[in-house]
Design an enzyme around this catalytic site. Structure first.
Site, PDB file in Angstrom:
ATOM      1  N   TYR A  11       7.484  11.523   4.816  1.00 47.20           N
ATOM      2  CA  TYR A  11       6.645  10.313   4.690  1.00 47.20           C
ATOM      3  C   TYR A  11       6.387  10.013   3.204  1.00 47.20           C
ATOM      4  O   TYR A  11       6.612   8.892   2.740  1.00 47.20           O
ATOM      5  CB  TYR A  11       5.330  10.551   5.446  1.00 47.20           C
ATOM      6  CG  TYR A  11       4.246   9.536   5.153  1.00 47.20           C
ATOM      7  CD1 TYR A  11       4.302   8.250   5.675  1.00 47.20           C
ATOM      8  CD2 TYR A  11       3.142   9.872   4.355  1.00 47.20           C
ATOM      9  CE1 TYR A  11       3.303   7.319   5.409  1.00 47.20           C
ATOM     10  CE2 TYR A  11       2.142   8.958   4.089  1.00 47.20           C
ATOM     11  CZ  TYR A  11       2.228   7.682   4.614  1.00 47.20           C
ATOM     12  OH  TYR A  11       1.235   6.773   4.331  1.00 47.20           O
TER      13      TYR A  11
ATOM     14  N   TYR B 277       0.842  -1.207   0.000  1.00 48.12           N
ATOM     15  CA  TYR B 277       0.000   0.000   0.000  1.00 48.12           C
ATOM     16  C   TYR B 277       0.872   1.251   0.000  1.00 48.12           C
ATOM     17  O   TYR B 277       1.870   1.325   0.722  1.00 48.12           O
ATOM     18  CB  TYR B 277      -0.934   0.006   1.217  1.00 48.12           C
ATOM     19  CG  TYR B 277      -1.931  -1.126   1.133  1.00 48.12           C
ATOM     20  CD1 TYR B 277      -3.121  -0.968   0.431  1.00 48.12           C
ATOM     21  CD2 TYR B 277      -1.652  -2.363   1.697  1.00 48.12           C
ATOM     22  CE1 TYR B 277      -4.018  -2.019   0.305  1.00 48.12           C
ATOM     23  CE2 TYR B 277      -2.543  -3.414   1.579  1.00 48.12           C
ATOM     24  CZ  TYR B 277      -3.713  -3.237   0.881  1.00 48.12           C
ATOM     25  OH  TYR B 277      -4.589  -4.280   0.740  1.00 48.12           O
TER      26      TYR B 277
HETATM   27  N1  LIG Z   1      -4.122   5.939   7.038  1.00 45.16           N
HETATM   28  C1  LIG Z   1      -4.149   6.607   5.904  1.00 45.16           C
HETATM   29  O1  LIG Z   1      -4.896   7.581   5.760  1.00 45.16           O
HETATM   30  C2  LIG Z   1      -3.303   6.179   4.734  1.00 45.16           C
HETATM   31  C3  LIG Z   1      -3.312   6.984   3.579  1.00 45.16           C
HETATM   32  C4  LIG Z   1      -2.568   6.593   2.489  1.00 45.16           C
HETATM   33  C5  LIG Z   1      -1.824   5.429   2.530  1.00 45.16           C
HETATM   34  N2  LIG Z   1      -1.800   4.679   3.663  1.00 45.16           N
HETATM   35  C6  LIG Z   1      -0.970   3.465   3.655  1.00 45.16           C
HETATM   36  O2  LIG Z   1      -1.782   2.365   4.016  1.00 45.16           O
HETATM   37  C7  LIG Z   1      -1.014   1.432   4.774  1.00 45.16           C
HETATM   38  C8  LIG Z   1      -1.690   1.196   6.110  1.00 45.16           C
HETATM   39  O3  LIG Z   1      -1.771   2.451   6.777  1.00 45.16           O
HETATM   40  P1  LIG Z   1      -2.494   2.583   8.213  1.00 45.16           P
HETATM   41  O4  LIG Z   1      -2.943   3.964   8.347  1.00 45.16           O
HETATM   42  O5  LIG Z   1      -3.410   1.420   8.392  1.00 45.16           O
HETATM   43  O6  LIG Z   1      -1.256   2.395   9.158  1.00 45.16           O
HETATM   44  P2  LIG Z   1      -1.228   2.262  10.744  1.00 45.16           P
HETATM   45  O7  LIG Z   1      -2.599   2.173  11.308  1.00 45.16           O
HETATM   46  O8  LIG Z   1      -0.296   3.299  11.236  1.00 45.16           O
HETATM   47  O9  LIG Z   1      -0.565   0.832  10.902  1.00 45.16           O
HETATM   48  C9  LIG Z   1       0.764   0.657  10.523  1.00 45.16           C
HETATM   49  C10 LIG Z   1       1.181  -0.710  10.977  1.00 45.16           C
HETATM   50  O10 LIG Z   1       2.573  -0.856  10.680  1.00 45.16           O
HETATM   51  C11 LIG Z   1       3.168  -1.458  11.802  1.00 45.16           C
HETATM   52  N3  LIG Z   1       4.575  -1.112  11.905  1.00 45.16           N
HETATM   53  C12 LIG Z   1       5.122   0.123  11.955  1.00 45.16           C
HETATM   54  N4  LIG Z   1       6.453   0.023  12.122  1.00 45.16           N
HETATM   55  C13 LIG Z   1       6.756  -1.297  12.165  1.00 45.16           C
HETATM   56  C14 LIG Z   1       7.948  -2.047  12.304  1.00 45.16           C
HETATM   57  N5  LIG Z   1       9.132  -1.447  12.452  1.00 45.16           N
HETATM   58  N6  LIG Z   1       7.873  -3.394  12.300  1.00 45.16           N
HETATM   59  C15 LIG Z   1       6.687  -4.020  12.150  1.00 45.16           C
HETATM   60  N7  LIG Z   1       5.517  -3.368  12.014  1.00 45.16           N
HETATM   61  C16 LIG Z   1       5.549  -2.025  12.024  1.00 45.16           C
HETATM   62  C17 LIG Z   1       2.414  -0.910  12.994  1.00 45.16           C
HETATM   63  O11 LIG Z   1       2.619  -1.754  14.090  1.00 45.16           O
HETATM   64  P3  LIG Z   1       2.226  -1.269  15.593  1.00 45.16           P
HETATM   65  O12 LIG Z   1       0.744  -1.433  15.654  1.00 45.16           O
HETATM   66  O13 LIG Z   1       2.990  -2.214  16.451  1.00 45.16           O
HETATM   67  O14 LIG Z   1       2.682   0.155  15.700  1.00 45.16           O
HETATM   68  C18 LIG Z   1       0.978  -0.943  12.469  1.00 45.16           C
HETATM   69  O15 LIG Z   1       0.395  -2.208  12.662  1.00 45.16           O
HETATM   70  C19 LIG Z   1       0.390   2.039   4.896  1.00 45.16           C
HETATM   71  O16 LIG Z   1       1.188   1.541   3.857  1.00 45.16           O
HETATM   72  C20 LIG Z   1       0.154   3.522   4.671  1.00 45.16           C
HETATM   73  O17 LIG Z   1       1.304   4.157   4.154  1.00 45.16           O
HETATM   74  C21 LIG Z   1      -2.519   5.018   4.772  1.00 45.16           C
END
Ligand SMILES: NC(=O)c1ccc[n+]([C@@H]2O[C@H](COP(=O)([O-])OP(=O)(O)OC[C@H]3O[C@@H](n4cnc5c(N)ncnc54)[C@H](OP(=O)(O)O)[C@@H]3O)[C@@H](O)[C@H]2O)c1
Length: 294
Positions: free
Chosen positions: A106, A80
């Protein structure tokens, strides 16, 4: 939802630290998966401005290592990415062919991850998504509901435009795509010539201000004891009476954000006949459809 497609092994941060590329390589060699789905990332957009090395390790070096290992074992990689790879200067939806120009650390590191995957030669699907929320975790929906229990007046940015998506709709769309790539019989996935970047966001567009208004309108219709809502509001009544539109300049943040990040989802629709509902319909589902809650 992934178990619909086969046996799933999921690893949390304790089991696999993505900032350690050697650990990633060891895990993939041990599991030898047909498909790798990487939804993890360094997502603290503002903190990334002062933690660039860690953001790069997780958003760029980790996907690079995953893709290299995927290539070696013939696994497909789903990854993603983000609307923040764009600078937001357009006024019509961004296509996958539009030039990227990230405005913050980011976005830069996420783009580096995309490029590393594309250059690896592994079969891949990179889904660029945006403005995701859910009924758990940390996100705009839950922040607005919490603030609405604490303040009579909310001041919300009105000059950033995007398309908020429920995480469940992103998961559903991913499964619809992958089920078309699953080979009958052996559990393997084949992408043919469909590897590449796809935009996967809600249809339509709105601003944070309009989204906040829509959230509070929906919030007036839901039973207060609904478990996720009761947790979000800490069982307190909503006291917000006014939502005031403000320009982003009145809400300064360490990371710059694009003013316009609406993405065109046409490539996804053409390749896989998958379309996500518009943002307002998705929000309504979240407040009315129990299947949206874990
Ligand atoms: N949220 C948005 O609006 C948005 C927008 C555009 C794109 N995206 C993309 O969509 C994807 C999911 O985003 P999200 O918002 O669901 O992210 P999120 O809620 O912040 O979750 C990120 C996950 O990555 C894990 N993580 C972070 N660092 C890590 C490490 N060093 N080792 C293992 N796991 C690690 C975190 O684990 P912990 O729970 O232990 O911290 C968490 O489970 C990402 O690729 C993001 O870039 C998100």
């Amino acid at each position: 939802m992934l178990p619909q497609l086969g046996e799933v092994k999921s690893l949390d941060r304790q089991q696999l630290d993505l900032s350690n590329a050697d650990e990633i390589r060891r895990a993939i060699r041990a599991f030898h998966p047909n498909l790798i789905v990487n939804a993890a990332a360094y997502t603290a957009v503002d903190k990334a401005e002062s933690e660039e090395a860690l953001a790069r390790a997780i958003n760029a070096a980790a996907p690079a290592a995953i893709a290299e290992e995927a290539k070696k074992i013939g696994a497909c990689l789903v990854h993603y990415s983000t609307d923040y790879v764009f600078d937001g200067s357009k006024t019509s939806p961004y296509t996958e062919d539009d030039p990227t120009n990230p405005q913050n650390v980011y976005g830069k590191t996420k783009l580096e991850g995309e490029i590393a995957i594309q250059e690896s030669g592994a079969p891949h699907l990179i889904f660029r998504t945006a403005w995701i929320y859910a009924t758990e975790g940390r996100n705009f929906l839950l922040t607005i509901l919490r603030l609405a229990t604490q303040r009579e007046e909310l001041r919300i940015v009105c000059d950033q435009t995007g398309a908020p998506a429920a995480s469940r709709e992103i998961a559903k769309a991913t499964i619809k795509v992958l089920s078309q790539c699953l080979m009958p019989g052996n559990g393997a996935f084949s992408l043919g010539d469909l590897s590449g970047v796809y935009h996967m966001t809600a249809a339509g567009k709105t601003t944070w201000f309009e989204f906040a208004k829509a959230i509070l309108e929906e919030a007036r219709t839901i039973e207060a004891s609904t478990p996720w809502f009761a947790a979000a509001t800490n069982n307190l009544p909503l006291i917000a009476r006014r939502i005031i539109p403000i320009p982003a300049s009145e809400y300064p943040t360490p990371a710059r954000r694009p003013a316009f990040s609406v993405l065109s989802n046409e490539r996804l629709a053409r390749a896989f006949s998958v379309r996500l509902p518009d943002w307002h319909t998705q929000l309504h589902f979240v407040f009315t459809d129990p299947s949206f809650h874990p």
